[in-house]
Design a protein around this motif. Structure first.
Motif, short mmCIF file in Angstrom:
data_model
loop_
_atom_site.label_atom_id
_atom_site.label_comp_id
_atom_site.label_asym_id
_atom_site.label_seq_id
_atom_site.Cartn_x
_atom_site.Cartn_y
_atom_site.Cartn_z
N ILE A 447 0.83 -1.20 0.00
CA ILE A 447 0.00 0.00 0.00
C ILE A 447 0.86 1.25 0.00
CG2 ILE A 447 -1.88 1.22 1.18
CD1 ILE A 447 -2.52 -1.42 2.63
N SER A 448 0.52 2.20 -0.86
CA SER A 448 1.18 3.51 -0.88
C SER A 448 0.13 4.59 -0.65
CB SER A 448 1.86 3.77 -2.23
OG SER A 448 2.83 2.78 -2.52
N GLY A 449 0.54 5.69 -0.02
CA GLY A 449 -0.38 6.79 0.24
C GLY A 449 -0.65 7.65 -0.98
N CYS A 450 0.11 7.45 -2.05
CA CYS A 450 -0.11 8.16 -3.31
C CYS A 450 0.36 7.27 -4.45
CB CYS A 450 0.63 9.51 -3.31
SG CYS A 450 2.44 9.35 -3.46
N HIS A 457 3.27 -0.60 -4.29
CA HIS A 457 1.99 -1.19 -4.73
C HIS A 457 2.03 -1.68 -6.17
CE1 HIS A 457 1.59 3.13 -5.92
NE2 HIS A 457 1.08 2.58 -7.01
N GLY A 458 2.94 -1.10 -6.97
CA GLY A 458 3.00 -1.43 -8.39
C GLY A 458 3.50 -2.82 -8.70
N ILE A 459 4.10 -3.51 -7.70
CA ILE A 459 4.58 -4.88 -7.93
C ILE A 459 3.91 -5.85 -6.96
CG2 ILE A 459 6.79 -4.27 -8.98
CD1 ILE A 459 8.06 -4.78 -6.18
N ALA A 460 2.72 -5.51 -6.49
CA ALA A 460 2.01 -6.35 -5.54
C ALA A 460 1.01 -7.27 -6.24
CB ALA A 460 1.27 -5.48 -4.52
#
Length: 703
Positions: A447-450, A457-460
């Motif tokens: 999880i990212s705040g932005c 989050h881009g590799i989850a």
């Protein structure tokens, strides 16, 4: 080779700290602009928080390594200067928050007593060099990458090539083909390989360049299937010189190396790299890995009496959080640190209790945990009891229940919505409703705040990033849902697809829907990403679409996780890139400072460094004069071209054959003493001429 030589042995470090104190004073007196000062402090690990008047300090731990004394030192620093909390990051750093700017030089000097630096932990520099936390003990590794990661870290620390680039550079070393340091998402990613050449075993790396996450993820490209270890540092330096000269500097969102490669193409990128080869200071950097100060097991010592409160939990912890090292007879244990936050008091409690049974080498992991090494099998129950007593014995390390999250709106200027609040709730959903999934290490939640992907989050497998939505004229916090990202192996990765956006309060229902559907429709032994590929993005969009319905919103949907009041977007100015406003006087001052650095380097015999500082002075001086004519270049090479066009071709300055050719002598010459002195004199003459031109222009304006 010592992995953590105390930097205070180097007078340059002491001068660095004195210089920071001086610049803080000048800033407070108004002699340095805020924009200029921001660049200076970021290069020293000092990052402005969302809360005004206080700083976040990023402590740079190459490949995540801390000795027990270093860990203890950081706890004392957090107690004295911050909030008694240590935040472990996805880049294996430690951050402390709410630090007074005036106290940072004193704090830095105390950290350096135990060989800990904050230098270049932020800003447009080579950031922390990361590595697989198992490096050195990984049963599947061809060799320990730690000495090579350490050498890269030290070579580029304070290196003039990488001080003021257009954007940050991230470097990783994986320990095996499993690629647990994610080479595919870094500017430079290395995977160890061994070849037999002329009957001898030769070490090398598979090298990838140009990867990155952020709002526009790019997978790195393979440039070498095998590059011998002594050629690695020269190759990285060549690439950095190209990036420094040709990389974007005006548009922050297009300034990463991945965009330069996209813009000019890989063939041209590699041609420019070869052009730099003649000018670099060394063509080979041998690293004597045999002399490496390898981690040693702890001395045999009796352990205190202990008891285990929850034997069933111990068995789960042993199954999910420990593994046998390549050194037979020893185990390592992972410590799951929720959201990467651990107090200084608990840290000291762990240090003292664990010291007799673990190695003096604790690694911060890329999913915000800790790795303890060289534990004998007989001592595993004791280690668990210590963690249990401290409240850090949860099983499920690196499982679906071990969620990675950035600080988000808690402290970050760029946070759009809460990442830590939703992460806690999602972990509760898993442990309360899907307890068997603590053994599932296939599915990763990040999880990212932005959109900038500090939480990766881009590799989850299942990723979320903070966003916002509107309903009936009001703004509510939202989550962008991404699916299907992850590691394939040997430099191949998957970037997650953006599937749908939902109100933040419905994040737990997103997770429930996905896990229930996978449980019902997944095939035997099918991995989540295989399931995602089989079903397709549209299937998951339709599955989650009911959660986007805004007609049934309640008052609670307008309050973000962990907050008490209605949500409001309040995005500050991000500082990761160290963006500065270029003023003519400031640029000329920087040109003068670069000349001073060049002179000092040449006197010391560091001719390559002196040449590069002189080159930077040329560029800064030209940029200053162009800005005075309202011409702003967005790359260094563009500045050289524009100076010829607006100043040389018009007769305002005279160079033979032209300004660009004079400056780019840096590529055409070996870094000898003779060339260094000649080039410095040319840069000095240009600076003097630039100052005279500006003085004359100012007098004409005043007249």
């Amino acid at each position: 080779m010592q992995s953590f030589r105390t930097e205070l042995e180097n007078p340059i470090v002491e001068q660095d700290i004195i210089d920071l104190e001086k610049k803080i004073r000048l800033f407070r007196e108004g002699a340095i602009t805020d924009e200029k000062f921001r660049s200076l402090r970021l290069a020293r690990g000092i990052y402005g928080q969302r809360q005004p008047g206080v700083q976040m300090i990023r402590i740079k731990l190459p490949y995540g390594k801390m000795t027990l004394q270093q860990w203890h030192r950081i706890t004392e620093i957090s107690d004295e200067y911050a909030t008694s909390n240590l935040h472990l990051t996805t880049r294996q750093d430690v951050q402390i928050h709410y630090v007074s700017l005036e106290r940072t030089p004193e704090m830095w000097s105390k950290l350096e007593e135990d060989g800990i630096t904050i230098r270049e932990a932020c800003g447009n520099t080579v950031r922390n060099v990361t590595a697989s936390d198992r490096a050195g003990i990984d049963p599947e590794e061809p060799f320990d990458v730690s000495p090579y990661a350490d050498a890269v870290f030290r070579y580029f620390l304070r290196n003039p090539v990488s001080q003021e680039m257009g954007r940050k550079i991230k470097i990783s070393f994986s320990s095996s083909d499993k690629d647990t340091a994610w080479s595919f998402m870094h500017d430079f990613g290395m995977i160890p390989k061994v070849k037999i050449i002329d009957g001898k075993e030769v070490r090398g790396f598979k090298v990838l360049v140009g990867g990155g996450l952020g709002a526009q993820p790019f997978l790195a490209k393979v440039v070498y299937e095998f590059l011998e270890t002594d050629l690695l540092i020269p190759y990285i330096e060549n690439v950095l010189r190209v990036f420094d000269r040709y990389g974007e500097r005006t548009s922050r969102n297009k300034a990463r190396m991945k965009f330069l490669i996209q813009k000019i193409g890989m063939e041209e990128f590699e041609r420019l790299i070869k052009e730099e080869y003649k000018a670099i200071k060394v063509k080979s950097v041998p690293i004597d890995a045999d002399a490496w100060d390898a981690t040693q097991p702890p001395a045999t010592a009796p352990v205190p009496a202990y008891s285990i409160k929850d034997p069933k939990k111990y068995e789960a912890w042993k199954a999910t959080n420990t593994f046998e090292q390549k050194q037979k007879g020893y185990f390592s244990a992972y410590v799951k640190i929720t959201l990467g936050n651990i107090s200084s008091s608990i840290s000291r409690q762990l240090i003292e209790a664990l010291r007799p049974v673990i190695a003096d080498d604790v690694r911060v992991t890329a999913n915000q945990g800790l790795l303890l090494k060289y534990i004998s099998p007989a001592n595993l129950p004791y280690v668990f009891s210590v963690l249990e007593e401290a409240g850090f014995a949860n099983p499920g390390f690196d499982s679906i229940a071990d969620i990675t999250a950035c600080p988000g709106t808690d402290t970050c200027n760029l946070g759009i919505s809460s990442s830590t609040g939703i992460a806690k709730v999602l972990e509760e959903v898993i442990t309360d409703e899907f307890p068997d999934l603590i053994y599932n290490k296939d599915i990763k939640i990040k999880i990212s705040g932005c959109m900038n992907s500090c939480g990766q989050h881009g590799i989850a497998s299942i990723g979320f990033h903070g966003s916002s939505m509107k309903s009936a004229g009001k703004v509510l916090p939202a989550l962008q849902v991404l699916l299907g990202g992850g590691i394939v192996g040997d430099g191949v990765g998957r970037v997650a697809d953006k599937v749908i956006k939902v109100p933040s309060r419905r994040g737990p229902d997103v997770l429930r829907s996905l896990l229930h559907d996978f449980e019902i429709n997944g095939q035997e032994n099918e991995l989540f990403n295989e399931y995602y590929d089989r079903k397709g993005e549209k299937y998951f969009y339709e599955l989650l679409k009911p959660l986007t319905d805004l007609t049934s919103l309640t008052a609670g949907d307008f309050v973000d996780w962990g907050q008490a009041q209605d949500y409001a977007t309040a995005i500050g100015v991000g500082e990761c890139a160290g963006v500065i406003i270029d003023l003519v006087a400031t640029l000329l001052l920087e040109a003068e400072e670069k000349l001073e650095l060049s002179s000092v380097a040449i006197v010391k015999g560091a001719y390559s460094d002196g040449i590069y500082h002189a080159y930077s002075s040329f560029v800064q001086g030209a940029k200053a004069l162009l800005l005075g004519e309202a011409i702003s270049g967005n790359t260094q090479i563009g500045i050289l071209n524009d100076f010829d066009k607006y100043f040389v071709a018009t007769g305002k300055f005279s160079f033979e054959p032209d300004f660009k050719s004079v400056v780019l002598q840096i590529n055409a010459n070996e870094p000898t003493e003779s060339f260094a002195k000649t080039y410095f004199q040319q840069a000095q003459s240009f600076y003097n001429a630039a100052q005279a031109y500006r003085q004359k222009s100012s007098e004409l304006v005043q007249a």
